[in-house]
Design a protein around this motif. Structure first.
Motif, PDB file in Angstrom:
ATOM      1  N   GLY A 187       0.836  -1.198   0.000  1.00 57.58           N
ATOM      2  CA  GLY A 187       0.000   0.000   0.000  1.00 57.58           C
ATOM      3  C   GLY A 187       0.874   1.253   0.000  1.00 57.58           C
ATOM      4  O   GLY A 187       2.085   1.179   0.230  1.00 57.58           O
ATOM      5  N   THR A 188       0.232   2.383  -0.261  1.00 53.96           N
ATOM      6  CA  THR A 188       0.966   3.658  -0.211  1.00 53.96           C
ATOM      7  C   THR A 188       1.478   3.913   1.198  1.00 53.96           C
ATOM      8  O   THR A 188       2.521   4.543   1.385  1.00 53.96           O
ATOM      9  CB  THR A 188       0.031   4.811  -0.632  1.00 53.96           C
ATOM     10  N   ASP A 189       0.757   3.402   2.181  1.00 54.38           N
ATOM     11  CA  ASP A 189       1.191   3.580   3.571  1.00 54.38           C
ATOM     12  C   ASP A 189       2.646   3.152   3.746  1.00 54.38           C
ATOM     13  O   ASP A 189       3.444   3.851   4.363  1.00 54.38           O
ATOM     14  CB  ASP A 189       0.314   2.751   4.521  1.00 54.38           C
ATOM     15  N   PHE A 210      -3.988  13.720   4.522  1.00 52.29           N
ATOM     16  CA  PHE A 210      -3.971  12.313   4.925  1.00 52.29           C
ATOM     17  C   PHE A 210      -3.085  12.140   6.174  1.00 52.29           C
ATOM     18  O   PHE A 210      -1.946  12.615   6.199  1.00 52.29           O
ATOM     19  CB  PHE A 210      -3.435  11.502   3.742  1.00 52.29           C
ATOM     20  N   TYR A 242       1.103  10.755   6.828  1.00 52.69           N
ATOM     21  CA  TYR A 242       2.361  11.502   6.623  1.00 52.69           C
ATOM     22  C   TYR A 242       2.915  11.924   7.983  1.00 52.69           C
ATOM     23  O   TYR A 242       4.092  11.758   8.275  1.00 52.69           O
ATOM     24  CB  TYR A 242       2.158  12.762   5.769  1.00 52.69           C
ATOM     25  N   ALA A 274      -0.683  15.225  -0.950  1.00 52.71           N
ATOM     26  CA  ALA A 274      -1.645  14.326  -1.595  1.00 52.71           C
ATOM     27  C   ALA A 274      -2.306  15.109  -2.725  1.00 52.71           C
ATOM     28  O   ALA A 274      -2.814  16.208  -2.506  1.00 52.71           O
ATOM     29  CB  ALA A 274      -2.695  13.863  -0.590  1.00 52.71           C
ATOM     30  N   ASN A 333      -6.753  14.460   0.267  1.00 50.64           N
ATOM     31  CA  ASN A 333      -7.783  13.851   1.117  1.00 50.64           C
ATOM     32  C   ASN A 333      -7.708  14.590   2.455  1.00 50.64           C
ATOM     33  O   ASN A 333      -6.608  14.659   3.004  1.00 50.64           O
ATOM     34  CB  ASN A 333      -7.446  12.356   1.290  1.00 50.64           C
ATOM     35  N   ASP A 368       1.541  12.228  -3.673  1.00 49.67           N
ATOM     36  CA  ASP A 368       0.760  11.018  -3.449  1.00 49.67           C
ATOM     37  C   ASP A 368      -0.477  11.071  -4.350  1.00 49.67           C
ATOM     38  O   ASP A 368      -1.414  11.829  -4.098  1.00 49.67           O
ATOM     39  CB  ASP A 368       0.387  10.985  -1.951  1.00 49.67           C
ATOM     40  N   ALA A 419      -2.869   8.901  -4.918  1.00 51.10           N
ATOM     41  CA  ALA A 419      -3.770   7.789  -4.602  1.00 51.10           C
ATOM     42  C   ALA A 419      -5.088   7.892  -5.380  1.00 51.10           C
ATOM     43  O   ALA A 419      -5.703   6.875  -5.709  1.00 51.10           O
ATOM     44  CB  ALA A 419      -4.056   7.756  -3.096  1.00 51.10           C
ATOM     45  N   TYR A 420      -5.512   9.127  -5.689  1.00 51.66           N
ATOM     46  CA  TYR A 420      -6.807   9.330  -6.362  1.00 51.66           C
ATOM     47  C   TYR A 420      -6.627   9.744  -7.813  1.00 51.66           C
ATOM     48  O   TYR A 420      -7.533  10.321  -8.415  1.00 51.66           O
ATOM     49  CB  TYR A 420      -7.635  10.365  -5.583  1.00 51.66           C
ATOM     50  N   THR A 440      -1.634   3.790  -5.952  1.00 52.06           N
ATOM     51  CA  THR A 440      -2.157   2.659  -5.183  1.00 52.06           C
ATOM     52  C   THR A 440      -3.221   1.896  -5.957  1.00 52.06           C
ATOM     53  O   THR A 440      -3.899   2.472  -6.824  1.00 52.06           O
ATOM     54  CB  THR A 440      -2.747   3.148  -3.841  1.00 52.06           C
ATOM     55  N   SER A 448      -5.558   0.628  -4.117  1.00 51.00           N
ATOM     56  CA  SER A 448      -6.595   0.589  -3.069  1.00 51.00           C
ATOM     57  C   SER A 448      -7.867   1.341  -3.430  1.00 51.00           C
ATOM     58  O   SER A 448      -8.892   1.158  -2.786  1.00 51.00           O
ATOM     59  CB  SER A 448      -6.070   1.225  -1.783  1.00 51.00           C
ATOM     60  N   LYS A 449      -7.800   2.232  -4.405  1.00 49.60           N
ATOM     61  CA  LYS A 449      -8.973   3.095  -4.658  1.00 49.60           C
ATOM     62  C   LYS A 449      -9.706   2.629  -5.921  1.00 49.60           C
ATOM     63  O   LYS A 449     -10.552   1.751  -5.838  1.00 49.60           O
ATOM     64  CB  LYS A 449      -8.520   4.556  -4.734  1.00 49.60           C
ATOM     65  N   ARG A 490      -3.552  -4.624  -0.477  1.00 49.30           N
ATOM     66  CA  ARG A 490      -2.406  -3.792  -0.098  1.00 49.30           C
ATOM     67  C   ARG A 490      -1.309  -3.769  -1.159  1.00 49.30           C
ATOM     68  O   ARG A 490      -0.283  -4.433  -1.049  1.00 49.30           O
ATOM     69  CB  ARG A 490      -1.791  -4.250   1.259  1.00 49.30           C
TER      70      ARG A 490
END
Ligand SMILES: Cc1ncc(COP(=O)(O)O)c(C=O)c1O
Length: 358
Positions: free
Chosen positions: A80-82, A106, A109, A150, A154, A180, A182-183, A206, A208-209, A217
């Motif tokens: 995951g990005t985490d 988010f 970070y 991000a 988010n 990031d 992610a979206y 990611t 994840s979305k 993950r």
């Protein structure tokens, strides 16, 4: 006596409300229907023997790099990005270093950065969550080692233009800039084609979305070759597990699935924004798969009213500048219809309750 490090002791516990999520889950910005059927087929074919082996990540890494149009040495697959955020912090930060984030944003970070003992400097977004470009530049010092942004952000859904991001990277050559994305699939805008313009830029993606694989993950971190090599040294070669590695090719191959889902989300986002305008509920136009709105003192009643109607939405009141704000994730067209009907009923119900109290 054994004690955690001071930097860890002072961390808040990030405990997302994951329990009891029955109903239509519009609370975590996940894909609301699940992944591509091709991924499920791949899962069903997995053998016990495949799970018995330590996972080999190079073939999937080469495939993911090809998907992004970069070399394998410029990409790290992560849990995951985490994990990508965590590894960046482990690689570049030590006590005394400074990390810049624009709030609200988010939470991870701040958590991973603070855990290293680095100082996290929160730069507040401007009016209507405008990106505080000048303020951010003013906070860059010789000690800045990570700037995390991000894009889209988010929980606000706002997007920073690529030119500004490159200017930030150039103004802080001693620092990593993490963008990031992610979206990304919902905004359609990426810094990826220009990421070689600066030597300190990292881009995270990611599955994840839009891809519907938050539970699997898988994240992808793109960055300059020599830095990815350094990051690899602090990462486990097995952090992306065999199931995730086996499914990744099918997930990336089914772009029709992603496109179809993203189209529905973007359509729903426009419908929700139109509805909020009509209802005169303040919101921030979003480029992601969610919309942040301000309900003020009515936010708790709204959240429980929606839950009563089987829809989970997320209270963002505790984020910087977000008092009374609720974030709603978009899903398919049918789910948006269900959302809008519940939203109208809930707002009506709250108004009646308010009038009765007055
Ligand atoms: C901006 C941003 N980055 C990263 C993540 C987490 O991504 P992943 O599931 O890949 O760790 C989220 C999840 O909400 C997010 O909002």
């Amino acid at each position: 006596m054994l004690r955690p490090r001071d930097a860890v002791k002072s961390l808040p516990l990030y405990h997302p409300p994951l329990a009891g999520r029955e109903g239509l889950r519009l609370d975590f910005n996940e894909n609301t229907v699940g992944c591509s059927p091709r991924v499920l087929a791949c899962l069903r074919e997995l053998s016990g023997e495949a799970l018995a082996r330590y996972p080999e990540n190079q073939p999937a890494e080469a495939l993911a790099a090809g998907h992004l149009g970069i070399n394998s040495e410029e990409l790290l697959l992560t849990n995951g990005t985490d994990e990508a955020i965590h590894l960046l912090c482990e690689t570049f930060l030590e006590p005394g270093h400074e990390v810049l984030i624009v709030v609200p944003t988010f939470s991870m970070y701040e958590i991973y950065a603070a855990a290293t003992g680095a100082k996290v400097i929160q730069v507040p977004a401007g009016k209507d969550f405008a990106f505080p470009f000048d303020e951010l530049l003013a906070r860059i010092t010789a000690n800045t080692r990570l700037i995390a942004i991000a894009n889209p952000n988010n929980p606000t859904g706002t997007l920073v233009p690529c030119d500004l991001l490159l200017k930030i990277a150039r103004r802080a050559p001693q620092s990593a800039l993490l963008v990031d994305e992610a979206y990304y699939e919902f905004s359609g805008e990426t810094l990826l084609p220009r990421w070689r313009d600066v030597p300190n830029l990292f881009i995270a993606r990611t599955l994840s979305k839009a891809y519907g694989l938050a539970g699997l993950r898988v994240g992808m971190l793109a960055g300059p070759r020599q830095h990815i090599e350094a990051i690899r040294k602090v990462s486990s070669p097995y952090s992306v597990n065999a199931v995730a590695l086996a499914c990744l090719p099918a997930a990336l191959a089914d772009q029709d699935y992603v496109r179809h889902y993203v189209e529905q989300v973007c359509h729903g986002r426009a419908e929700l924004e139109r509805e909020l305008e009509e209802l005169r509920i303040p919101f921030w136009p979003s480029r992601a798969n969610f919309v942040l709105m301000r309900l003020g003192a009515l936010s708790s009643a709204f959240i429980s009213g929606m839950r009563k109607r089987g829809i989970l939405v997320r209270d963002r009141s505790s984020d910087f500048g977000c008092q009374g704000c609720v974030r709603i994730t978009l899903g398919t067209l049918a789910q948006t219809e269900q959302l809008l009907a519940a939203l109208r009923q809930t707002v009506e119900e709250i108004k009646v309750a308010e009038a009765n109290l007055a």
